[in-house]
Design a protein around this motif. Sequence first.
Motif, PDB file in Angstrom:
ATOM      1  N   PRO A 216      62.344 -28.158  43.808  1.00  0.00           N
ATOM      2  CA  PRO A 216      62.001 -28.528  44.998  1.00  0.00           C
ATOM      3  C   PRO A 216      61.924 -27.394  45.998  1.00  0.00           C
ATOM      4  N   ILE A 217      62.611 -26.551  45.990  1.00  0.00           N
ATOM      5  CA  ILE A 217      62.601 -25.355  46.809  1.00  0.00           C
ATOM      6  C   ILE A 217      61.298 -24.611  46.783  1.00  0.00           C
ATOM      7  N   VAL A 218      61.040 -24.277  45.434  1.00  0.00           N
ATOM      8  CA  VAL A 218      59.815 -23.610  45.118  1.00  0.00           C
ATOM      9  C   VAL A 218      58.309 -24.539  45.569  1.00  0.00           C
ATOM     10  N   VAL A 219      58.361 -25.783  45.284  1.00  0.00           N
ATOM     11  CA  VAL A 219      57.322 -26.214  45.314  1.00  0.00           C
ATOM     12  C   VAL A 219      57.053 -26.667  47.117  1.00  0.00           C
ATOM     13  N   SER A 220      58.144 -26.614  47.787  1.00  0.00           N
ATOM     14  CA  SER A 220      57.969 -26.788  49.231  1.00  0.00           C
ATOM     15  C   SER A 220      57.878 -25.624  50.056  1.00  0.00           C
ATOM     16  N   ALA A 221      57.799 -24.366  49.360  1.00  0.00           N
ATOM     17  CA  ALA A 221      57.670 -23.192  50.053  1.00  0.00           C
ATOM     18  C   ALA A 221      56.444 -22.800  51.041  1.00  0.00           C
TER      19      ALA A 221
ATOM     20  N   GLY B 245      55.167 -20.006  59.651  1.00  0.00           N
ATOM     21  CA  GLY B 245      55.470 -18.463  59.998  1.00  0.00           C
ATOM     22  C   GLY B 245      56.233 -17.679  59.218  1.00  0.00           C
ATOM     23  N   HIS B 246      56.261 -16.422  59.145  1.00  0.00           N
ATOM     24  CA  HIS B 246      57.014 -15.651  58.058  1.00  0.00           C
ATOM     25  C   HIS B 246      58.529 -15.638  58.127  1.00  0.00           C
ATOM     26  N   ARG B 247      59.027 -15.896  59.536  1.00  0.00           N
ATOM     27  CA  ARG B 247      60.344 -15.783  59.690  1.00  0.00           C
ATOM     28  C   ARG B 247      60.766 -17.135  58.935  1.00  0.00           C
ATOM     29  N   ALA B 248      60.127 -18.358  58.839  1.00  0.00           N
ATOM     30  CA  ALA B 248      60.452 -19.660  58.394  1.00  0.00           C
ATOM     31  C   ALA B 248      60.279 -19.247  56.842  1.00  0.00           C
ATOM     32  N   MET B 249      59.392 -18.725  56.384  1.00  0.00           N
ATOM     33  CA  MET B 249      59.359 -18.506  55.012  1.00  0.00           C
ATOM     34  C   MET B 249      60.599 -17.648  54.414  1.00  0.00           C
ATOM     35  N   LEU B 250      60.818 -16.677  55.227  1.00  0.00           N
ATOM     36  CA  LEU B 250      61.952 -15.792  54.822  1.00  0.00           C
ATOM     37  C   LEU B 250      63.157 -16.793  54.792  1.00  0.00           C
ATOM     38  N   ARG B 251      63.515 -17.540  55.756  1.00  0.00           N
ATOM     39  CA  ARG B 251      64.423 -18.344  55.523  1.00  0.00           C
ATOM     40  C   ARG B 251      64.700 -19.333  54.383  1.00  0.00           C
ATOM     41  N   HIS B 252      63.552 -19.985  54.174  1.00  0.00           N
ATOM     42  CA  HIS B 252      63.289 -20.844  53.080  1.00  0.00           C
ATOM     43  C   HIS B 252      63.710 -19.889  51.825  1.00  0.00           C
ATOM     44  N   ALA B 253      63.203 -18.808  51.664  1.00  0.00           N
ATOM     45  CA  ALA B 253      63.724 -18.099  50.303  1.00  0.00           C
ATOM     46  C   ALA B 253      64.916 -17.565  50.098  1.00  0.00           C
TER      47      ALA B 253
ATOM     48  N   TRP C 183      67.025 -20.410  48.853  1.00  0.00           N
ATOM     49  CA  TRP C 183      67.028 -20.315  47.363  1.00  0.00           C
ATOM     50  C   TRP C 183      67.820 -19.226  46.755  1.00  0.00           C
ATOM     51  N   ILE C 184      67.882 -18.048  47.410  1.00  0.00           N
ATOM     52  CA  ILE C 184      68.378 -16.858  46.978  1.00  0.00           C
ATOM     53  C   ILE C 184      70.142 -17.100  46.849  1.00  0.00           C
ATOM     54  N   ALA C 185      70.573 -17.528  48.043  1.00  0.00           N
ATOM     55  CA  ALA C 185      71.852 -18.169  48.185  1.00  0.00           C
ATOM     56  C   ALA C 185      72.327 -19.243  47.038  1.00  0.00           C
TER      57      ALA C 185
ATOM     58  N   PHE D 274      68.336 -11.292  38.216  1.00  0.00           N
ATOM     59  CA  PHE D 274      69.359 -11.502  39.466  1.00  0.00           C
ATOM     60  C   PHE D 274      68.851 -10.382  40.487  1.00  0.00           C
ATOM     61  N   GLU D 275      68.298  -9.378  40.323  1.00  0.00           N
ATOM     62  CA  GLU D 275      68.121  -8.325  41.440  1.00  0.00           C
ATOM     63  C   GLU D 275      66.594  -8.810  42.139  1.00  0.00           C
ATOM     64  N   THR D 276      65.836  -9.650  41.303  1.00  0.00           N
ATOM     65  CA  THR D 276      64.567 -10.019  41.728  1.00  0.00           C
ATOM     66  C   THR D 276      64.737 -10.925  43.018  1.00  0.00           C
ATOM     67  N   LEU D 277      65.755 -11.722  42.919  1.00  0.00           N
ATOM     68  CA  LEU D 277      66.193 -12.433  43.861  1.00  0.00           C
ATOM     69  C   LEU D 277      66.949 -11.765  44.795  1.00  0.00           C
ATOM     70  N   GLU D 278      68.147 -11.208  44.389  1.00  0.00           N
ATOM     71  CA  GLU D 278      68.987 -10.665  45.360  1.00  0.00           C
ATOM     72  C   GLU D 278      68.570  -9.828  46.598  1.00  0.00           C
ATOM     73  N   MET D 279      67.692  -8.675  45.794  1.00  0.00           N
ATOM     74  CA  MET D 279      67.254  -7.751  46.766  1.00  0.00           C
ATOM     75  C   MET D 279      66.466  -8.285  47.714  1.00  0.00           C
ATOM     76  N   ALA D 280      65.656  -9.340  47.598  1.00  0.00           N
ATOM     77  CA  ALA D 280      64.868  -9.748  48.837  1.00  0.00           C
ATOM     78  C   ALA D 280      65.610 -10.209  50.062  1.00  0.00           C
ATOM     79  N   GLN D 281      66.858 -10.560  49.719  1.00  0.00           N
ATOM     80  CA  GLN D 281      67.730 -10.822  50.709  1.00  0.00           C
ATOM     81  C   GLN D 281      68.540  -9.665  51.276  1.00  0.00           C
TER      82      GLN D 281
END
Length: 236
Positions: A20-25, A32-40, A43-45, A80-87
């Motif tokens: 559901p997180i990915v589908v709703s992205a 906006g971009h900041r909303a997308m960052l918070r959404h991502a 998922w990372i957390a 792991f790092e593909t997600l972790e590094m984005a944050q």
Amino acid sequence: MIAWVRTWLFRIVFYTVSAPIVVSAPLSARFGHRAMLRHAHVWIATHRFLAHWLLGVKVRIEGTAPAGPYLFAVKHQSMFETLEMAQRIDGPLIVLKRELADMPFWGRAARAYGAIPVDRDASAKALRSMLREAAVARAQNRPVLIFPEGTRVAVGDAPPLRSGFAGLYKALGMPVVPVALDSGRCMRRKGAARPGTITIRFLDPIPAGLPRDEIEARVHAAINALEPAAGGVAAG
């Protein structure tokens, strides 16, 4: 046996929660971009929490990720790092394989976040396409994240950097921040995950404008700083 049970439990729970997180992205991307960052980052957390809770995997950060337009060159041993590094980096554009960017739902979410798709064949056409899309980073003053080895590698492997890294470095004109890590010790590409502490080490920036041979040699040595052959101290 226990390690495999924990690994499969992690996979089942993570991918179930991820759906559901990915589908709703794309919906978040509309705001906006900041909303997308918070959404991502949610998922990372979630991924980090489940890795800690179900697998016993923790993270140790060494050094600091500088803010601003840098090219982050990251060792690649696991998902792991593909997600972790984005944050850990402030909203970077991420260079990733085109087949990932073309996946249903996930690919659309990645593009909304900020992906630079690149073909694995490293042809001249593929490199030109990557550089055109990377020009967005300069225009937006955003950092760029690349895994210069091109794919995940096993612990102890230190393959040469793909040619696309040098081309991107030259085109962007950004300093490079090498990032060494040892995620493959805990979350291997093949096999069951094991508990432990993953070290992510941000090294000193390398200036822009260096000759290709020099930048490749310096980045290669830096991202492999935690490899056993380099005399790195593994985290336990």
